[in-house]
Design a protein around this motif. Sequence first.
Motif, PDB file in Angstrom:
ATOM      1  N   ASP A  37     -52.036 -14.808  56.263  1.00 20.83           N
ATOM      2  CA  ASP A  37     -51.177 -14.239  54.862  1.00 20.83           C
ATOM      3  C   ASP A  37     -49.822 -13.454  55.634  1.00 20.83           C
ATOM      4  N   VAL A  38     -48.756 -13.763  53.602  1.00 19.47           N
ATOM      5  CA  VAL A  38     -47.932 -13.364  53.270  1.00 19.47           C
ATOM      6  C   VAL A  38     -47.662 -12.792  52.100  1.00 19.47           C
ATOM      7  N   CYS A  39     -46.922 -11.318  51.942  1.00 16.98           N
ATOM      8  CA  CYS A  39     -47.376 -10.891  50.766  1.00 16.98           C
ATOM      9  C   CYS A  39     -45.672 -10.726  50.207  1.00 16.98           C
ATOM     10  N   GLU A  40     -44.307 -10.969  50.269  1.00 19.01           N
ATOM     11  CA  GLU A  40     -43.395 -11.470  49.796  1.00 19.01           C
ATOM     12  C   GLU A  40     -42.884 -10.699  48.434  1.00 19.01           C
ATOM     13  N   ILE A  41     -42.313  -9.863  48.331  1.00 19.14           N
ATOM     14  CA  ILE A  41     -41.964  -8.638  47.749  1.00 19.14           C
ATOM     15  C   ILE A  41     -40.286  -8.912  47.763  1.00 19.14           C
ATOM     16  N   GLY A  42     -40.293  -9.870  47.756  1.00 15.29           N
ATOM     17  CA  GLY A  42     -38.281  -9.869  46.545  1.00 15.29           C
ATOM     18  C   GLY A  42     -39.041  -9.871  45.036  1.00 15.29           C
ATOM     19  N   GLU A  43     -37.524 -10.283  44.234  1.00 11.15           N
ATOM     20  CA  GLU A  43     -37.406 -10.710  43.485  1.00 11.15           C
ATOM     21  C   GLU A  43     -37.613 -11.559  42.471  1.00 11.15           C
ATOM     22  N   GLU A  44     -37.751 -13.107  43.052  1.00  8.80           N
ATOM     23  CA  GLU A  44     -37.422 -13.792  41.851  1.00  8.80           C
ATOM     24  C   GLU A  44     -39.419 -13.937  42.810  1.00  8.80           C
ATOM     25  N   ILE A  45     -39.510 -15.220  41.279  1.00  2.00           N
ATOM     26  CA  ILE A  45     -40.853 -15.973  41.585  1.00  2.00           C
ATOM     27  C   ILE A  45     -40.170 -16.897  41.876  1.00  2.00           C
ATOM     28  N   ALA A  46     -41.614 -17.283  42.992  1.00  2.00           N
ATOM     29  CA  ALA A  46     -41.650 -17.876  43.468  1.00  2.00           C
ATOM     30  C   ALA A  46     -42.046 -19.688  43.135  1.00  2.00           C
ATOM     31  N   TYR A  47     -42.348 -20.328  43.877  1.00  2.75           N
ATOM     32  CA  TYR A  47     -43.103 -21.675  43.319  1.00  2.75           C
ATOM     33  C   TYR A  47     -43.847 -22.389  43.911  1.00  2.75           C
ATOM     34  N   ARG A  48     -45.257 -22.879  43.503  1.00  2.03           N
ATOM     35  CA  ARG A  48     -45.920 -23.586  44.885  1.00  2.03           C
ATOM     36  C   ARG A  48     -45.228 -24.055  45.392  1.00  2.03           C
ATOM     37  N   GLY A  49     -45.510 -24.279  46.649  1.00  5.94           N
ATOM     38  CA  GLY A  49     -44.898 -25.083  47.747  1.00  5.94           C
ATOM     39  C   GLY A  49     -43.906 -24.531  48.458  1.00  5.94           C
ATOM     40  N   GLN A  50     -43.102 -23.455  48.049  1.00  3.22           N
ATOM     41  CA  GLN A  50     -41.917 -23.721  48.496  1.00  3.22           C
ATOM     42  C   GLN A  50     -41.714 -22.948  50.025  1.00  3.22           C
ATOM     43  N   ILE A  51     -41.204 -23.041  50.563  1.00  3.71           N
ATOM     44  CA  ILE A  51     -40.804 -22.541  51.685  1.00  3.71           C
ATOM     45  C   ILE A  51     -39.287 -21.307  51.441  1.00  3.71           C
TER      46      ILE A  51
END
Length: 280
Positions: free
Chosen positions: A106-120
Motif C-alpha cells: 500500500d501507498v499513502c501519497e502525500i502531495g497536494e493534488e487530489i488524485a482520481y481513481r485509477g490514476q497512475i
Amino acid sequence: MTVDYTLSTIGKQYTAAHRIYVDAEKKIVNMIVEIPRWSNAKFEIATGEKYNPIKQDVKKGKVRFVRNCFPYKGYIWNYGALPQTWEDPTVITPDTNARGDNDPIDVCEIGEEIAYRGQIKQVKILGVMALLDEGETDWKLIAIDIKDPMSEKLNDIEDVEKYFPELIKATHHWFKIYKIPDGKPANKFAFNGECKNKSYAEAVVEETHEAWKRLITGIIPFKADTHDICVSNVTIENSPYNTVKESHKQNKTEKLLNKYKRRVLIEEKDDKWYYVKAHL
C-alpha cells in the motif's frame, strides 16, 4: 520500476582531479490510485478477479465506506498500491514477526493534488510504516508525486516531518483508529508505530517485488497455489499465466470496456493542504 538519477561533477574535465558522481537515490515507482484523498469509499485492486480491476470492497453484502474519525475526513492522502509487488503470506518478516497479507504493498501519497481513481502516479518513496492487521504485516509506504511542488525538498522521512509537520503522527493515528467505529479494536503496529526511513522502505519494496516475480512466474512453494490471486496477465512474457496466446478475439468484457472508454476531466480546485506552524 524505473530509476531517476542525477550526475554531479568536480574538477576540470580531462584532468586527474575530475570525478563524476552518480546519485541514484531518487528511485521512482508507479503507484495506482485506489482512493482519492478526502473520500470514503473503500476501493481496492481485486486481486482475485481476472486482470485485477479496481472495485469497491464489499462487507456483509454491502459496499464498504470508511467512517469519518474526527478530525479526519475520509482518507487523508491519496491511497493506492504498487503494481508488481506482493506481500507473501508464506513468509514471516523477521522485523515484524508476521506473515505478509497477500496483497500488493500500500501507498499513502502525500502531495497536494487530489488524485482520481485509477490514476497512475510516479512517486518517490520516503518511508514506511508496518501495520499489523489481524496478525499480518501490512506495509504502508509514504511517498510523494514527483510532479508535486514539494517533491524536490522531500528525500527522506525526516523531510516529511520538517515540511509537513504532524502528518506522520496523524497517519499513525488514522490507521490506529479508523476501524473502531465499525466495532473493531484499535490497530497495532510494528516498531511501536515508528515510520522507518527511505532506505528501509526501498528494501521492503524490493523484497515484495521479488516475491511478486516468484508468484507471477510460478516459482513459489506449491506451484499450483496462487493464494486466491488471479495471476492471468497479458504483459509478462515469461509467466505461465500469460493469456495473450489463448485467443486473439475480444471477449464480451473487453468489448464492453472499449465501448465505455472515456477521457477523465478533472476540475481544478483548491483542495490542497496548508501546513501551518504555530509559534506559541
